[in-house]
Design a protein around this motif. Sequence first.
Motif, short mmCIF file in Angstrom:
data_model
loop_
_atom_site.label_atom_id
_atom_site.label_comp_id
_atom_site.label_asym_id
_atom_site.label_seq_id
_atom_site.Cartn_x
_atom_site.Cartn_y
_atom_site.Cartn_z
N LYS A 113 0.83 -1.20 0.00
CA LYS A 113 0.00 0.00 0.00
C LYS A 113 0.87 1.25 0.00
N ASP A 115 0.66 4.44 1.24
CA ASP A 115 -0.20 5.15 2.19
C ASP A 115 0.49 6.31 2.91
N SER A 116 1.62 6.76 2.38
CA SER A 116 2.29 7.91 2.98
C SER A 116 3.16 8.58 1.92
N SER A 120 5.57 6.78 -1.00
CA SER A 120 5.42 7.17 -2.39
C SER A 120 6.76 7.64 -2.96
N ASP A 165 -1.58 6.56 -6.55
CA ASP A 165 -1.86 5.61 -5.46
C ASP A 165 -1.99 6.33 -4.12
N LEU A 166 -1.09 7.26 -3.88
CA LEU A 166 -1.12 8.00 -2.61
C LEU A 166 -2.39 8.84 -2.52
N PHE A 169 -5.41 6.63 -1.83
CA PHE A 169 -5.43 6.20 -0.43
C PHE A 169 -5.96 7.33 0.46
N GLN A 170 -5.50 8.55 0.20
CA GLN A 170 -5.96 9.69 0.99
C GLN A 170 -7.45 9.95 0.76
N ASP A 173 -9.55 7.57 2.72
CA ASP A 173 -9.52 7.92 4.14
C ASP A 173 -10.44 9.11 4.42
N ASP A 237 -12.59 0.88 -5.56
CA ASP A 237 -11.47 0.40 -4.76
C ASP A 237 -10.95 -0.94 -5.29
N ASP A 241 -7.23 -1.40 -6.91
CA ASP A 241 -6.28 -2.28 -6.24
C ASP A 241 -5.72 -3.35 -7.17
#
Length: 257
Positions: A113, A115-116, A120, A165-166, A169-170, A173, A237, A241
């Motif tokens: 993932k 996710d940050s 990235s 991708d980042l 993910f954001q 959220d 999603d 993915d």
Amino acid sequence: MDTTTIVLVLAGIVTLSIAIIVMSQMREKARIERSRKITMREDVYNRANRLLSEIPGQYLNPDLKLLLVKRMEAACNELAALKSDLPVSKWKADAQELKSQILEKRDPRTPVKIDSPEKSAQVKELLQNLFKMIEAMHKSGEINTATAKKNLKYVLFLIHKTHADLHVFQARDYVRQNQIRKAIHAYHLASTEMGKSRDNPLAMKAVKSFRTRIKELEAMNTEGKDQASAESQAKLDREWDTFLHDDEWKKKADYDN
């Protein structure tokens, strides 16, 4: 012993000494050059192996995996020719086994993932190194122009996808936190990133999906629409993915255009 004989003997000694010194220097130079070549080839092997190991599984298609294995095998062959003390035979055997696994589709790489921003950036750096490696392989004649162009184009697309991708993910959220405006903005950013690969039909399909999702989020007013939006989000999603490896997703793109 007359003077002439003494001079000749001394000259011979000097000549022999010079010859010994020159030969010694040549041997040392050859040793240093061999050591330099071994270090360079070892570095080539390690870099290719690192890229194969550390680039998230969702980014490496069979072509890229085989290119990395090809680079590793070439480094092993050169190290063997240099009679390196490194475990070259094992490295080459491992590379050949990995090649067989890839060709037989037995080499699943673990997805990671994004996710940050840090993750990235890390993946982006790995992909940029892969880009440079492909350029080097083309320059050295290991791969032809068509192969280099095709894979360089794909890696550049992957770099854009890393950023997308980042943002995705954001956005997910933000939706969970009911921060819809922020989610819309994140999807806009993801769409912009994928739009940088306009010549890739898969990227354009993703842009279309993001725009649809943005419209749905903007229309969220009633409970019914919220439910429909949740279902749509789950569908998006799943598609995202499996974006790079899902056959059904790929079939939706017109590759003939």
